[in-house]
Design a protein around this motif. Structure first.
Motif, short mmCIF file in Angstrom:
data_model
loop_
_atom_site.label_atom_id
_atom_site.label_comp_id
_atom_site.label_asym_id
_atom_site.label_seq_id
_atom_site.Cartn_x
_atom_site.Cartn_y
_atom_site.Cartn_z
N THR A 66 -29.22 -29.12 -43.19
CA THR A 66 -28.28 -28.77 -41.74
C THR A 66 -28.91 -28.04 -41.05
O THR A 66 -29.67 -27.19 -41.42
CB THR A 66 -26.92 -28.59 -42.15
OG1 THR A 66 -27.01 -27.21 -43.00
CG2 THR A 66 -26.20 -29.57 -43.08
N ASP A 67 -28.53 -27.87 -39.65
CA ASP A 67 -29.19 -27.13 -38.55
C ASP A 67 -28.09 -26.57 -37.84
O ASP A 67 -28.04 -26.81 -36.69
CB ASP A 67 -30.01 -27.97 -37.83
CG ASP A 67 -31.09 -27.23 -36.92
OD1 ASP A 67 -31.09 -26.11 -37.34
OD2 ASP A 67 -31.69 -27.96 -36.01
N PRO A 68 -27.50 -25.61 -38.22
CA PRO A 68 -26.33 -24.87 -37.47
C PRO A 68 -26.48 -23.76 -36.64
O PRO A 68 -27.46 -22.84 -37.44
CB PRO A 68 -25.19 -24.84 -38.53
CG PRO A 68 -25.92 -24.36 -39.89
CD PRO A 68 -27.34 -25.09 -39.70
N GLY B 5 -28.58 -22.51 -43.22
CA GLY B 5 -27.90 -23.82 -43.36
C GLY B 5 -28.00 -24.13 -44.57
O GLY B 5 -28.44 -23.61 -45.52
N LEU C 165 -33.91 -24.26 -40.30
CA LEU C 165 -33.22 -24.12 -39.13
C LEU C 165 -34.14 -24.05 -37.90
O LEU C 165 -35.41 -23.68 -37.89
CB LEU C 165 -32.55 -22.74 -39.11
CG LEU C 165 -31.43 -22.42 -40.04
CD1 LEU C 165 -30.65 -21.10 -40.18
CD2 LEU C 165 -30.38 -23.54 -39.85
N GLY D 78 -23.69 -23.90 -49.83
CA GLY D 78 -23.55 -23.14 -48.71
C GLY D 78 -22.59 -21.97 -48.66
O GLY D 78 -21.95 -21.60 -49.95
#
Length: 773
Positions: free
Chosen positions: A417-419, A399, A451, A561
């Motif tokens: 972010t933690d996708p 992420g 993550l 990203g």
């Protein structure tokens, strides 16, 4: 050793951020800060109460990960050492299969690799034998030694090697060989090689990037490094590395290319040397530079000195754009061809040197990097690798992580972010266009912290390596002989180490994933795309039928990203999840073949089904299901999915997220198996980990929704409880034995008969459960 390697050896990091300012400017020009394609993007699922569902580990609903050191008791029910040969290379050198696509042992037996990078050779050389046995037990049969072999320090000549590093490599090869584990040697990383003031190179550039491909001084030293590394007898095995069949592969170098942004960093005499070679190349092609200029329609560049034989190069950004003017277009095509053939010729010359002068028998990989534009330049890059036998790439799933030390450490105040990859199927690292008749490796990868959705990683890698024929996925990286608990990234900075694999939800989920991959429990599909590309198409940078999505490296790319990749409309970008995608270079595009996969991809339902029908990926709900005769399971957002049934298994789960996998240990269909391994993955965070929702704008001005680290935590790991009940249609199962992290029986759980099968409620701290009569 280079900055990156020294950092890892000291427990610090995969790399330090070095290219920020320059590459930030260039990367933003080409949109490296943009978000992935909206076709596949989806935020973390919303919880029933309307708030954002986080993957926090509730201390009250978790268990402390404090495994005893593994002493490799013969009483262990889970030990995959027997999957390996008694001694790596005992039947001879690894070879390519008859069709060229895969690996076979010396006697021709099919061979699949479950692989990892390791730095234990540097930090704990005395523990290498223990480390090798630990890896073999968990399914590993290939490791990568990624170091810097050039000597560094006061007075060292450019052609000298680091004898300490060689001795460490020797020890590692010996230890791994004894446990049936092969070794890949990666001895040179230009971008992070500390330059010594006494060296004659680089002349004016600030690092070694790109020089190996064209600088004769560097090339001469490079040959001496290899000679000093491979020819002496390894005192720990009695065999020189060049003659040791436990060496599976040599990598010529790591992560360097003339088609990457680092080309624009060449300066002064280094650039003059390359421009002179460009002039010579143009004379050979056109007869003179004046005739080249005519072919270009008079297109000139500031700084051209044709009289001195030095035409300038366009900034690399120009090669990422479609040509709009014929003259300029031809000049860009010539530049692309020159850079590509320069690299290809170097690769071919080095393969010849290793084979003919040193007598190397191991397979050779030319490189493992990417380009400034995966759509317009990656095929040219990979074409250069065809001078050797094996293809490779480094490609991570991550992420966004921003902070002062985000290249190598996690500290309080960092934003991330933690996708889950389950909502981003286009970003799966195994989504690769493979070169026909060549094995394909991913020599560095992971689900990169911070993550939290990591247990999906080994599951997805095992499935899609199997389906598409990718021949090895090297997890990055192990720094401890056994498990690594949360700790400082460098030993003193208050922080959490980032580039780690030896953790509960990555390494902990190796066994079942490695077992089903290496035994071939999941079918490999027939190619769904067979593309044929002419060399002129490569030089003109025409869009391929299907490009790989852009990957993002936080230490080599600026911005925030990966990007959506420019695509033609010929093939659906999720074809990689349906079956193998292949390309042949220097071939006729009229031979292209694309299977009809419209029934396999449902954009309305947001599902993809493999051509073998054994894998279904629901990227709308965040679920991936495996239903093969000998292995069945699911990863994803289980609680929201509700009861699930597939093959011989039904399950209900109260876990927000998790991975459940049942694999036959006796190579029989699950329905008739007498020994089934049930492996569970949930989520792990350091004790005391804290995060809070946060919104911010990145360097490109894009608004990001994620989290801020409020406490990076401490040891030990806390692992979210398993909350899963399984119903298995497997007659004869009467016993469910719970194993500890070393595969030893810790107790049993009740097995309740139901129809032709059984019901088992897994205990909260269950990672491995073995079902048997």
């Amino acid at each position: 050793m280079g900055q990156r390697i020294r950092a890892i050896m000291q427990g610090r990091s995969r790399r330090r951020w070095q290219f920020g300012l320059l590459l930030g400017t260039v990367a933003l020009l080409v949109g490296l800060g943009c978000s992935p394609s909206s076709l596949f993007s989806r935020a973390t699922p919303v919880a029933p109460n309307g708030g954002m569902a986080t993957n926090q580990v509730d201390p009250a609903q978790s268990w402390a990960f404090t495994p005893e050191p593994d002493t490799f008791s013969p009483e262990a029910l889970l030990d995959l050492r027997d999957l390996n040969e008694p001694v790596a290379g005992e039947t001879g050198f690894i070879r390519r299969s008859e069709d060229g696509k895969d690996f076979v042992t010396g006697d021709g037996s099919p061979l699949r690799f479950w692989a990892t990078n390791t730095y234990v050779w540097s930090g704990h050389p005395e523990a290498l034998a223990d480390h090798a046995r630990f890896l073999a037990k968990r399914g590993v049969n290939l490791v990568r030694w990624h170091g810097q072999i050039p000597a560094q320090g006061e007075g060292t000549a450019l052609g000298e090697i680091d004898e300490t590093a060689r001795d460490q490599l020797w020890q590692m090869v010996a230890a791994m060989k004894a446990e049936g584990i092969y070794t890949v040697i990666s001895p040179y990383f230009a971008a992070y090689l500390p330059i010594q003031p006494q060296w004659p190179v680089p002349r004016d550039s600030d690092n070694m990037s790109g020089l190996l491909f064209f600088d004769p001084v560097v090339q001469a030293a490079y040959k001496e490094w290899w000679r000093a590394l491979l020819e002496p007898v390894n005192p720990y095995t009695g065999v020189a590395l060049k003659d040791d069949p436990a060496i599976a592969l040599l990598q010529l170098q790591n992560e360097d290319s003339l088609l990457f942004w680092t080309l624009d960093r060449l300066q002064g005499e280094d650039l003059v040397l390359l421009l002179g070679q460009y002039g010579d190349w143009l004379r050979a092609k056109y007869g003179s530079l004046d005739q080249a200029l005519q072919a270009w329609g008079g297109a000139t560049l500031d700084g051209d000195d044709l009289g001195a034989g030095q035409p300038q190069l366009y900034p690399l950004w120009e090669l990422t754009q479609p040509a709009t003017e014929p003259g300029k277009g031809q000049r860009l095509a010539d530049q692309t061809e020159f850079l590509t053939t320069t690299m290809a010729d170097f690769n071919g010359a080095m393969v010849q040197f290793l084979r003919q002068e040193l007598g190397v028998q191991a397979l050779i990989n030319a490189n493992n990097w990417r380009t400034a534009d995966p759509a317009r330049l990656n095929d040219a890059e990979r074409y250069t690798y065809t001078r050797a036998e094996v293809m490779a790439v480094n490609r991570y799933y991550n992420g966004i992580h921003s902070g002062e030390h985000s290249g190598w450490a996690i500290v309080d105040g960092d934003r991330f972010t933690d996708p889950s990859a389950l909502f981003h199927p286009d970003q799966l690292p195994t989504n690769l266009k493979q070169v026909a008749d060549h094995p394909m490796l991913i020599t560095e990868s992971s689900w990169v912290p911070p993550l939290s959705y990591q247990s999906e990683g080994p599951f997805l890698v095992s499935l899609f390596q199997s389906l598409t024929g990718v021949d090895g996925f090297f997890w990055f990286a192990m720094g401890e002989p056994q498990w690594r608990q949360p700790q400082s990234a460098n030993g003193y900075l208050p922080s959490l180490g980032k580039w780690t694999t030896d953790t509960p939800e990555l390494l902990g989920n190796f066994p079942a994933a490695a077992l089903m991959y290496r035994r071939g429990y999941i079918q490999q599909g027939e190619p769904v795309v067979q593309e044929h590309r002419s060399l002129d198409d490569l030089w003109q940078r025409q869009l391929p039928l299907l490009a790989e999505s852009a990957s993002f490296d936080p230490n080599r790319d600026a911005g925030s990203g990966a990007t959506a990749t420019e695509q033609s409309e010929a093939v659906h970008p999720l074809a990689y999840l349906v079956g193998p995608v292949e390309v042949t270079y220097d071939s006729d595009p009229a031979l292209n073949q694309v299977a009809d996969i419209t029934s396999q991809i449902d954009e309305t339902a947001k599902t993809v089904t493999a051509i073998t029908d054994e894998i279904t990926w629901d990227y709308g709900r965040g679920l991936c299901v495996l239903n093969a005769p000998k292995a069945q399971g699911v990863t994803g957002f289980l609680q929201q999915a509700g009861p699930l049934s597939f093959g011989d298994i039904s399950l209900t789960a109260d876990n927000h997220y998790g991975t459940v996998l049942a694999v036959a240990m006796d190579d029989q269909p699950l329905a008739s198996s007498s020994q089934v391994l049930v492996q569970v993955g949930t989520t792990a965070r350091p004790t005391g980990w804290g995060q809070t929702p946060r919104q911010w704008s990145d360097e490109a001005g894009t608004t990001r929704q994620g989290y801020e680290v409020t406490d990076y935590g401490t040891a030990p790991w806390r692992v979210a409880n398993t909350q899963v009940t399984l119903t298995l249609g497997i007659p004869g199962i009467r016993q469910a034995q719970v194993l500890d992290m070393n595969g030893l029986v810790q107790g049993t759980v009740p097995v309740q008969p139901q129809g032709d099968g059984v019901v088992v409620t897994l205990p909260p701290a269950a990672k491995y459960v073995v079902l048997s009569p």
